[in-house]
Design an enzyme around this catalytic site. Structure first.
Site, short mmCIF file in Angstrom:
data_model
loop_
_atom_site.label_atom_id
_atom_site.label_comp_id
_atom_site.label_asym_id
_atom_site.label_seq_id
_atom_site.Cartn_x
_atom_site.Cartn_y
_atom_site.Cartn_z
N HIS A 148 0.74 -1.14 0.01
CA HIS A 148 0.14 0.02 0.04
C HIS A 148 0.89 1.25 -0.09
O HIS A 148 0.64 2.24 -0.81
CB HIS A 148 -0.77 0.12 1.15
CG HIS A 148 -1.80 1.31 1.43
ND1 HIS A 148 -3.04 1.19 1.36
CD2 HIS A 148 -1.28 2.48 1.83
CE1 HIS A 148 -3.53 2.51 1.80
NE2 HIS A 148 -2.29 3.22 2.10
N GLU A 149 1.74 1.22 0.92
CA GLU A 149 2.83 2.52 1.18
C GLU A 149 3.59 2.64 -0.26
O GLU A 149 3.52 3.86 -0.77
CB GLU A 149 3.65 2.38 2.35
CG GLU A 149 3.03 2.34 3.40
CD GLU A 149 2.03 3.28 3.73
OE1 GLU A 149 1.99 4.60 3.12
OE2 GLU A 149 1.06 3.36 4.40
N HIS A 187 1.50 4.36 -2.98
CA HIS A 187 1.48 6.08 -2.83
C HIS A 187 2.62 6.54 -3.48
O HIS A 187 2.23 7.57 -4.27
CB HIS A 187 1.57 6.20 -1.52
CG HIS A 187 0.23 6.25 -0.74
ND1 HIS A 187 -1.06 6.69 -1.06
CD2 HIS A 187 -0.02 5.47 0.44
CE1 HIS A 187 -1.91 6.38 -0.41
NE2 HIS A 187 -1.44 5.75 0.67
N TYR A 203 -4.31 14.57 -2.48
CA TYR A 203 -4.53 13.81 -1.17
C TYR A 203 -5.83 14.34 -0.37
O TYR A 203 -5.57 14.51 0.82
CB TYR A 203 -3.47 13.51 -0.39
CG TYR A 203 -3.33 12.28 0.36
CD1 TYR A 203 -3.46 11.06 -0.02
CD2 TYR A 203 -3.47 12.33 1.87
CE1 TYR A 203 -3.67 9.79 0.76
CE2 TYR A 203 -3.61 11.19 2.50
CZ TYR A 203 -3.67 9.89 2.05
OH TYR A 203 -3.52 8.89 2.86
N GLU A 213 -6.02 6.50 -2.08
CA GLU A 213 -6.09 5.60 -0.98
C GLU A 213 -6.69 4.18 -1.72
O GLU A 213 -5.96 3.02 -1.27
CB GLU A 213 -7.05 5.95 0.08
CG GLU A 213 -6.44 6.52 1.23
CD GLU A 213 -5.15 5.79 1.62
OE1 GLU A 213 -5.34 4.75 2.06
OE2 GLU A 213 -4.02 6.59 1.69
N ASP A 225 -9.53 13.33 8.61
CA ASP A 225 -8.88 12.42 7.67
C ASP A 225 -8.64 12.86 6.36
O ASP A 225 -9.08 12.12 5.41
CB ASP A 225 -9.61 11.05 7.86
CG ASP A 225 -8.81 9.86 6.77
OD1 ASP A 225 -7.62 10.04 6.93
OD2 ASP A 225 -9.60 9.29 6.62
N HIS A 280 -9.35 7.80 3.94
CA HIS A 280 -9.37 6.25 4.41
C HIS A 280 -10.82 6.01 4.73
O HIS A 280 -10.93 4.63 5.05
CB HIS A 280 -8.24 6.22 5.65
CG HIS A 280 -7.18 6.66 5.39
ND1 HIS A 280 -6.53 7.73 5.69
CD2 HIS A 280 -6.22 5.71 4.94
CE1 HIS A 280 -5.16 8.06 5.39
NE2 HIS A 280 -5.00 6.48 4.88
ZN LIG Z 1 -2.59 5.33 2.25
#
Ligand SMILES: [Zn+2]
Lengths: 99, 372
Positions: B171-172, B175, B186, B195, B268, B273
């Site tokens: 996931h990271e 990005h 974002y 996301e 958030d 998310h």
């Molecule tokens: Zn993320």
């Protein structure tokens, strides 16, 4: 009177955590620690570029400190927090994590 | 494909919060006018996003570097394992190394992409970031992982180290891929789409390593992050958004699976998310419809759309329209692939072909109470 309002938002989980501390209601040694951390951060003179958007999944933090005389709010993230603020940030998030 | 829709999603949500909470009627009017003017601004792709992304120019370059922050916040920290080095005695170091390797392999072997920037960029990770850090993030250049609640007594711990879940690592890293491609802003819908891309490829890396078909996979994101003290199977569920956890301390998984439950919020970064549950679920449905390994067809459609069609302000409606367009280009008009993608979006309440509108502007106005 000194009040600290702390909001942690975002992160991988996107969960918001809120913590409100009234230093007058805390044991004196704890209140003293927070006062020291506020001094160390030079909190009331701290200016952070508010336009920088957070990087993906970093936590964002909003800290408001209110005394009888003044109130100041800052918005920082894991990557924008100035070094002098980090000890306060760590102390607040540690306290917010105590279950 | 490079349209003229607003640059709005880059306004930090906390600034909107201040406007909504403290602004006078006049200031709110002014904010509204500013937003309207911003909507005329043309989007420029960053030069980084224009980098060749198919890796045609170079040989495969898997260059991993793992650093140790030693519980501090200085990045990247001390280099502790580089490409080709033998395993470390430190579990988190090895997890970051192996996880970024598996992610590189998916992008290279399936989608022909040579690393994060498409040009062999090194895969840098830092482990042991701060103390009691329940998180992982991408800082624009590298991945960063905390150790969870290692500083609390075991009975109070809710989170394990964040390298414990392969899909979190993938996931990271994704990005980073998104940053070099569409560079989805974002916040609000484009942020939730950002996301979702990370969850999609995060899950696909895990599914591929396990050789699981779409039907066999659990579609859980972050399995293994919670300790046994938490009532939950992971952080998110792409199969059933909103059901990953329900815990006395952490609360309930807030993800919607359908547009009717879209969450308008400023927290958030505008619910990035939270609302990612909607595109996540669309991908899941399309994958199940197609059967077999999800990274082959659905993954290819999503990857090509991310790399070639999205821009900074793409909304959910754009994602629906553009993934269907990609499916048609890859597999033909009227193909089962096109139909599966249409069905995926339809089941989350998005009708393919509807005008894209200004998802970002609308979401933002709703979040601060300036629109219904
Ligand atoms: Zn993320």
């Amino acid at each position: 009177m000194t009040k600290i309002d702390f909001v942690q938002s975002g992160g991988f989980m996107g969960r918001t955590i809120i913590l409100s501390l009234d230093l007058d209601d805390m044991p004196p040694h704890q209140a003293q620690t927070f006062n020291l951390l506020l001094d160390q951060a030079d909190f009331f003179r701290l200016e952070v570029d508010p336009a920088k958007p957070p990087v993906p999944d970093s936590f964002t933090y909003t800290i408001t400190v209110t005394t009888d005389e003044r109130s100041h709010t800052i918005h920082v993230s894991d990557t924008t927090a100035p070094e002098q603020l980090r000890p306060l940030l760590l102390a607040l998030s540690a306290r917010a994590r105590i279950r | 494909m490079h349209n003229q829709r607003p640059i709005l999603c880059i306004i930090p949500p906390h600034m909107l919060r201040e406007i909504s909470e403290r602004g006078t009627d006049l200031q709110q009017e002014k904010a509204r006018a500013t937003m309207a003017v911003s909507s005329q601004i043309r989007i420029q792709r960053t030069s980084a996003a224009l980098t060749v992304h198919m890796g045609a120019a170079g040989t495969p370059d898997k260059h991993r570097n793992i650093y140790d922050a030693k519980q501090g916040s200085q990045l990247p920290g001390t280099l502790v394992r580089k490409e080709g080095d033998p395993p470390s005695a430190d579990l988190a170091v090895n997890e970051a190394y192996d996880g970024s390797g598996a992610t590189y392999d998916l992008f290279k072997e399936i989608y022909g992409r040579n690393s994060i920037d498409g040009n062999g960029m090194s895969l840098d990770s830092t482990v042991h970031y701060q103390k009691g850090y329940d998180n992982a993030f991408w800082n624009g250049q590298q991945m960063v992982y905390g150790d969870g609640d290692e500083d609390l007594p075991p009975s109070q711990r809710l989170f394990n180290r964040f390298t414990a879940a392969l899909d979190v690592i993938a996931h990271e890293l994704t990005h980073g891929v998104t940053q070099f491609e569409a560079n989805l802003a974002y916040s609000f819908q484009s942020g939730a789409l950002n996301e979702s891309m990370s969850d999609v490829f995060g899950s696909l890396v895990k599914q591929r390593l396990r050789s699981q078909t779409a039907a066999e996979a659990d579609w859980i994101i972050g399995e293994g992050l919670f300790t046994a003290n938490v009532n939950g199977v992971g952080i998110r569920s792409m199969k059933a958004p909103g059901t990953a956890y329900n815990d006395p301390i952490l609360g309930k998984d807030p993800q919607p699976a359908h547009m009717r439950d879209y969450v308008n919020t400023i927290e958030d970064s505008g619910g990035v998310h939270i609302n990612s549950g909607i595109p996540n679920h669309a991908f899941y449905i399309a994958s199940i419809e197609l059967g077999g390994f999800a990274w082959e067809k659905a993954g290819m459609i999503w990857y090509k759309t991310l790399a070639d069609k999205f821009n900074q302000n793409s909304s959910f409606q754009d994602a629906a329209n553009l993934t269907v367009e990609t499916a048609r280009e890859l597999f033909g008009s009227g193909s089962i692939e096109e139909k599966a993608v249409i069905k995926g979006w339809q089941e989350v309440g998005i009708i393919v072909g509807a005008p894209a509108g200004d998802g970002c502007l609308t979401a933002m106005m709703r979040a601060i109470g300036l629109a219904k």
